[in-house]
Design an enzyme around this catalytic site. Structure first.
Site, PDB file in Angstrom:
ATOM      1  N   ARG A  46      14.890  23.959  31.458  1.00 43.43           N
ATOM      2  CA  ARG A  46      13.896  24.259  30.430  1.00 43.43           C
ATOM      3  C   ARG A  46      12.898  25.265  30.990  1.00 43.43           C
ATOM      4  NH1 ARG A  46      10.247  22.979  33.039  1.00 43.43           N
ATOM      5  NH2 ARG A  46       8.828  23.735  31.478  1.00 43.43           N
ATOM      6  N   ALA A  48      11.002  28.995  29.454  1.00 48.21           N
ATOM      7  CA  ALA A  48      11.617  30.183  28.850  1.00 48.21           C
ATOM      8  C   ALA A  48      12.487  31.010  29.814  1.00 48.21           C
ATOM      9  CB  ALA A  48      10.521  31.041  28.209  1.00 48.21           C
ATOM     10  N   ARG A  89      18.326  26.567  21.427  1.00 52.33           N
ATOM     11  CA  ARG A  89      16.885  26.382  21.169  1.00 52.33           C
ATOM     12  C   ARG A  89      16.352  27.687  20.561  1.00 52.33           C
ATOM     13  NH1 ARG A  89      13.333  23.823  25.892  1.00 52.33           N
ATOM     14  NH2 ARG A  89      12.044  23.194  24.115  1.00 52.33           N
ATOM     15  N   GLN A 197       6.065  17.176  30.583  1.00 56.02           N
ATOM     16  CA  GLN A 197       6.418  18.206  31.575  1.00 56.02           C
ATOM     17  C   GLN A 197       5.285  18.399  32.591  1.00 56.02           C
ATOM     18  OE1 GLN A 197       6.932  18.451  28.315  1.00 56.02           O
ATOM     19  NE2 GLN A 197       8.633  19.796  27.778  1.00 56.02           N
ATOM     20  N   ASP A 238       6.489  31.104  25.755  1.00 54.59           N
ATOM     21  CA  ASP A 238       7.897  31.165  25.343  1.00 54.59           C
ATOM     22  C   ASP A 238       8.209  32.412  24.538  1.00 54.59           C
ATOM     23  OD1 ASP A 238       7.294  28.168  25.787  1.00 54.59           O
ATOM     24  OD2 ASP A 238       9.462  28.396  25.880  1.00 54.59           O
ATOM     25  N   ASN A 248       3.516  28.738  23.085  1.00 55.68           N
ATOM     26  CA  ASN A 248       3.758  27.943  24.296  1.00 55.68           C
ATOM     27  C   ASN A 248       3.819  26.479  23.869  1.00 55.68           C
ATOM     28  OD1 ASN A 248       4.142  27.849  27.192  1.00 55.68           O
ATOM     29  ND2 ASN A 248       2.137  26.895  27.330  1.00 55.68           N
ATOM     30  N   LYS A 249       4.048  25.617  24.826  1.00 59.75           N
ATOM     31  CA  LYS A 249       4.195  24.185  24.539  1.00 59.75           C
ATOM     32  C   LYS A 249       3.099  23.664  23.630  1.00 59.75           C
ATOM     33  CE  LYS A 249       6.826  22.004  25.481  1.00 59.75           C
ATOM     34  NZ  LYS A 249       7.923  21.812  24.509  1.00 59.75           N
TER      35      LYS A 249
HETATM   36  O1  MRU Z   1      10.041  22.660  26.005  1.00 61.83           O
HETATM   37  P1  MRU Z   1       9.901  23.336  27.338  1.00 61.83           P
HETATM   38  O2  MRU Z   1       9.673  22.382  28.457  1.00 61.83           O
HETATM   39  O3  MRU Z   1      11.043  24.287  27.590  1.00 61.83           O
HETATM   40  O4  MRU Z   1       8.594  24.216  27.187  1.00 61.83           O
HETATM   41  C1  MRU Z   1       8.251  25.071  28.245  1.00 61.83           C
HETATM   42  C2  MRU Z   1       6.963  25.746  28.080  1.00 61.83           C
HETATM   43  O5  MRU Z   1       6.297  25.632  27.080  1.00 61.83           O
HETATM   44  C3  MRU Z   1       6.553  26.683  29.185  1.00 61.83           C
HETATM   45  O6  MRU Z   1       5.164  26.726  29.301  1.00 61.83           O
HETATM   46  C4  MRU Z   1       7.057  28.109  28.873  1.00 61.83           C
HETATM   47  O7  MRU Z   1       8.435  28.074  28.633  1.00 61.83           O
HETATM   48  C5  MRU Z   1       6.763  29.061  29.952  1.00 61.83           C
HETATM   49  S1  MRU Z   1       7.743  28.751  31.374  1.00 61.83           S
HETATM   50  C6  MRU Z   1       7.408  29.877  32.575  1.00 61.83           C
END
Ligand code: MRU
Length: 345
Positions: A46, A48, A89, A197, A238, A248-249
């Protein structure tokens, strides 16, 4: 020793299964296209950039499989594998960016190339995407490190660390580099509901690197800021639209609003491959919706009544107006982002 989030060794795709962390550090081999798709969907891999690298390597797995089992040419097999992996995704643009790079290799290959030649070209590209990601993350760390001052408190949300990339991370790269340069600071990791996470991955990575880190529940951020403990917010992304709006998350937007209310600079760290110049604003970014079970049954225990309605968007979009800068491999992009992004991608 840095962890290898994912690697291509002896023609096999091996990843760290992030769903098991922090309790167990286990590598698994993704031997089929289906297992690559599942690993991305279920967040075994997981973040991006890591999703993009995994998908590129996944094309190799899928192409080989479809060629052997389905009797397709390597070219058609690779195209089919790329189309399939693109459905795993929707939000992280790095996934589509990496798959497009793989498709471009096919487009550029001579029509006379045999299956083995096509596979070699694809393999070289996927391996380069992986190596490139490692280099970009180091550059992001270098450019961002001066943002962290001695004694600062730095809040981050979700995991934008080595685990979210080929290694070293984006937002966490900035912290790793500042730490390597001897800067003393304290990281605050939001736990990041519903899949934790921040608690499972960010707290683990920072602790392992010897960085002082404090874990907080997401709903504590306002209080922690009010107490004067945070001088900087740093998150990953992302997908970033042409105007600088950044997905982002889920929960990141709230952190940005809180930062604004407390006069704390809020930065996004991401490679240029996370920018999607085809989208004018963040309103156009597709937001992944995930299973209700993640909210009601997170880690094996039901924490809500059976039959309850649940809304579970995995990402939100922080408006560009709340972002002080975007730390990339070529430096920090500043507002107005329409101009700085246009010049960079
Ligand atoms: O659902 P996830 O765990 O893939 O979400 C990840 C994030 O939101 C990260 O902050 C984002 O991908 C940047 S990773 C360098």
């Amino acid at each position: 020793m840095p962890i290898e989030t994912l690697r291509w060794t002896d023609s096999e795709l091996v990843i760290v299964d992030q769903t098991l962390l922090p309790n167990e550090l286990r590598e698994i081999t993704l031997a089929t296209e289906e297992s690559v798709w599942e690993a991305i969907k279920s967040l075994r891999v997981r973040g991006a950039p890591a999703i993009g690298v995994c998908a590129a390597l996944g094309v190799l797995v899928g192409a080989r499989e479809r060629c052997a089992v389905g009797g397709l040419s390597m070219r058609d097999a690779a195209l089919a594998a790329a189309d399939y992996l693109a459905t795993s995704r929707p939000t992280a643009v790095n996934l589509f960016w990496a798959l497009d790079r793989m498709r471009r290799v096919l487009g550029a290959a001579s029509p006379d190339s045999g299956d083995a030649d096509i596979f070699s070209l694809l393999e070289a590209e996927a391996v380069e995407i992986l190596a490139e990601d490692k280099r970009l993350c180091r550059a992001i760390g270098e450019h961002g490190a001066p943002l962290i001052g001695e004694g600062d408190g730095v809040l981050t949300h979700c995991n934008a660390g080595g685990l979210a990339t080929a290694d070293y991370g984006t937002a966490l790269a900035v912290m790793f580099r500042a730490h390597e340069k001897g800067r003393g600071f304290r990281a605050y990791a939001d736990e990041t509901r519903p899949l934790l996470q921040g608690a499972r991955l960010t707290a683990w990575e920072l602790q392992k690197a010897g960085i002082d880190v404090t874990l907080i529940c997401d709903n504590m951020a306002a209080q922690v800021m009010k107490e004067g403990r945070i001088q900087l917010c740093l998150v990953g992304s992302d997908r970033i639209a042409a105007n600088g709006d950044a997905a982002n998350k889920i929960g990141t937007y709230g952190v940005a609003l809180l930062a604004k209310a407390h006069g704390i600079p809020f930065y996004v760290a991401a490679p240029l491959s996370t920018i999607d110049p085809s989208l004018a604003t963040g309103d156009e970014i597709p937001i992944e919706q995930r299973d209700a079970e993640e909210v009601t049954n997170g880690f094996g225990r039901r924490t809500a009544p059976v039959g309850i309605d649940v809304y579970n968007p995995a990402f939100d979009v922080t408006p560009a107006s709340l972002i002080a800068g975007i730390v990339t491999e070529i430096g920090i992009l500043r507002p107005p982002y329409v101009e700085s992004i246009c010049k960079s991608v």
